[in-house]
Motif scaffolding. Structure first.
Motif, short mmCIF file in Angstrom:
data_model
loop_
_atom_site.label_atom_id
_atom_site.label_comp_id
_atom_site.label_asym_id
_atom_site.label_seq_id
_atom_site.Cartn_x
_atom_site.Cartn_y
_atom_site.Cartn_z
N GLY A 283 0.81 -1.21 0.00
CA GLY A 283 0.00 0.00 0.00
C GLY A 283 0.84 1.26 0.00
O GLY A 283 1.81 1.38 0.75
N GLY A 284 0.48 2.21 -0.84
CA GLY A 284 1.18 3.48 -0.88
C GLY A 284 0.35 4.61 -0.31
O GLY A 284 -0.68 4.40 0.33
N GLU A 285 0.82 5.82 -0.50
CA GLU A 285 0.13 7.08 -0.22
C GLU A 285 0.07 7.47 1.25
O GLU A 285 -0.55 8.47 1.58
CB GLU A 285 -1.26 7.10 -0.85
CG GLU A 285 -1.23 7.01 -2.37
CD GLU A 285 -2.57 7.33 -2.99
OE1 GLU A 285 -2.65 8.34 -3.70
OE2 GLU A 285 -3.53 6.56 -2.77
N ASP A 286 0.73 6.72 2.13
CA ASP A 286 0.93 7.25 3.48
C ASP A 286 2.00 8.34 3.45
O ASP A 286 2.02 9.22 4.30
CB ASP A 286 1.38 6.14 4.44
CG ASP A 286 0.23 5.27 4.91
OD1 ASP A 286 -0.26 5.53 6.01
OD2 ASP A 286 -0.16 4.35 4.18
N HIS A 287 2.92 8.23 2.50
CA HIS A 287 4.02 9.19 2.34
C HIS A 287 4.93 9.24 3.56
O HIS A 287 5.38 10.30 3.99
CB HIS A 287 3.48 10.59 2.01
CG HIS A 287 2.78 10.64 0.68
ND1 HIS A 287 3.44 10.52 -0.52
CD2 HIS A 287 1.46 10.75 0.37
CE1 HIS A 287 2.56 10.58 -1.51
NE2 HIS A 287 1.36 10.70 -1.00
N GLY A 288 5.20 8.03 4.11
CA GLY A 288 6.25 7.92 5.10
C GLY A 288 7.60 7.97 4.42
O GLY A 288 7.71 8.06 3.20
N LEU A 289 8.67 7.88 5.21
CA LEU A 289 10.02 7.92 4.68
C LEU A 289 10.72 6.58 4.92
O LEU A 289 10.72 6.08 6.05
CB LEU A 289 10.85 9.02 5.33
CG LEU A 289 10.52 10.47 4.97
CD1 LEU A 289 11.53 11.40 5.63
CD2 LEU A 289 10.52 10.68 3.47
N LEU A 290 11.28 6.03 3.87
CA LEU A 290 12.16 4.87 3.96
C LEU A 290 13.58 5.38 3.90
O LEU A 290 13.94 6.12 2.96
CB LEU A 290 11.87 3.91 2.81
CG LEU A 290 12.72 2.63 2.74
CD1 LEU A 290 12.43 1.74 3.94
CD2 LEU A 290 12.46 1.90 1.44
N ALA A 291 14.40 5.02 4.87
CA ALA A 291 15.75 5.57 4.94
C ALA A 291 16.74 4.51 5.39
O ALA A 291 16.36 3.48 5.97
CB ALA A 291 15.79 6.77 5.89
N THR A 292 18.00 4.75 5.13
CA THR A 292 19.07 3.90 5.64
C THR A 292 20.07 4.77 6.39
O THR A 292 20.33 5.92 6.01
CB THR A 292 19.79 3.15 4.50
OG1 THR A 292 20.35 4.07 3.57
CG2 THR A 292 18.80 2.23 3.76
N PHE A 293 20.62 4.20 7.48
CA PHE A 293 21.57 4.92 8.32
C PHE A 293 22.74 4.00 8.63
O PHE A 293 22.58 2.78 8.76
CB PHE A 293 20.92 5.31 9.66
CG PHE A 293 19.82 6.34 9.56
CD1 PHE A 293 20.08 7.68 9.72
CD2 PHE A 293 18.51 5.93 9.30
CE1 PHE A 293 19.06 8.63 9.64
CE2 PHE A 293 17.49 6.87 9.21
CZ PHE A 293 17.76 8.21 9.39
#
Length: 337
Positions: A283-293
């Motif tokens: 599912g899309g459109e929550d517009h969260g952020l996927l990130a790497t650290f």
């Protein structure tokens, strides 16, 4: 005549703009706003981030959904702001201005357009992007409602965070929510009348119609040293594959961490008989952020670890795995779906 009864065909372009301009949010970043042939926007960083998105009636939203919910101008205005602000957020930046093109049929009620302007302003302020304002735009006539928004942003001296920087050993992290907008969409497309939904289910519909991107997370992630970052607009797996391919790595996601996100979706999954993991992964459109650290970096409080970045051996493919097993790519594709 009230705005509810009046249509845009009964007003001149100037009269309609006079209804819109007072409703918009204004900030100091726009030195010259609507009224001239172009706006003047301050760019304090010396670099400009720019992105653009379009919403089209019956492709990205319906004026009336299967369950009876009627999309308001406020909904479309809020979502137009949210999805564009999120793109700047995903680079680690801050939005400064929006330029909006609104195309609509002559029979569109003036009230809908006023509500749209209120939704733009409500999204900007409600999501915390108070440095941003609508700098200008265009009105046009067409067979359906279509909204295109271009956004300009700045990095405030930080390097832009790209999709291509993830490295083996990094931590994969998420800011914001997953699956809620998709669950809301499933409710809208269902035969369960909107009036029969409970507050938790209506909240999921709100997540679809008025997304809540975590706008503080992008700059915080950039300051903390995020190596890669992107907006999750088309689904965790599809967007995760994009980040993995850009970086030449594989993302290995933790199923326990993913399942911990399912609780808010139970109100819809029980009603519709759906597995909430379908919404979390696809599912899309929550517009969260996927990130790497980097593994030695303490994650900002707005991020939650959901996996790790793995090297790709010769002959192996980049992509997304769950507990080491390849995951099918699901999610939204504008042309394939």
């Amino acid at each position: 005549m009230s705005s509810e009864q009046q249509t845009v065909a009964e007003l001149s372009e100037g009269e309609l703009l006079a209804r819109i301009f007072p409703r918009l949010h204004h900030s100091g970043s726009v030195l010259l706003g609507p009224g001239d042939d172009a706006a003047v926007v301050a760019a304090p960083d010396g670099r400009t981030l720019i992105s653009i998105d379009t919403q089209t009636q019956d492709q990205d939203f319906r004026l009336q959904w299967n369950n009876g919910y009627k999309t308001t101008g406020y909904d479309v205005g809020w979502k137009s702001a949210a999805q564009n602000l999120s793109d700047i957020n995903a680079m680690g930046g801050t939005a400064l201005s929006l330029v909006v093109s609104l195309t609509m049929p002559p029979a569109t009620p003036v009230q809908w357009v006023e509500d749209f302007a209120d939704g733009l302003a409500g999204g900007i302020v409600g999501l915390g992007a108070t440095d941003c304002s609508v700098a200008g735009g265009d009105l046009g006539r067409g067979r359906e409602i279509a909204v295109t928004v271009a956004v300009i942003g700045t990095m405030h001296g930080l390097p832009a965070v790209l999709r291509s920087g993830a490295r083996p050993g990094d931590t994969v992290a998420l800011a914001g929510t997953l699956g809620r907008a998709a669950a809301g969409l499933a409710l809208l497309e269902s035969t369960v009348p909107f009036g029969d939904l409970n507050p938790a289910q209506r909240g999921l519909v709100d997540n679809q119609c008025r997304p809540q991107p975590p706008l503080a997370a992008g700059p915080q992630g950039a300051k903390a040293g995020a190596t890669a970052m992107m907006d999750v607009s088309d689904g965790l797996l599809r967007d995760g594959v994009r980040l993995a391919e850009a970086s030449g790595v594989a993302l290995d996601l933790d199923p326990v961490a993913l399942k911990s996100l399912a609780a808010p979706l139970e109100a819809a999954s029980a009603l519709l008989g759906r597995d909430p993991m379908d919404w979390i992964l696809g599912g899309g459109e929550d517009h969260g952020l996927l990130a790497t650290f980097p593994a030695n970096v303490q994650l900002p409080s707005c991020f939650t670890a959901i996996g790790s970045v793995q090297a790709v051996a010769e002959g192996q493919h980049t992509g997304v795995r769950i507990a080491g097993m390849p995951a099918d790519t699901v999610g939204w594709d504008h042309f394939a779906d």
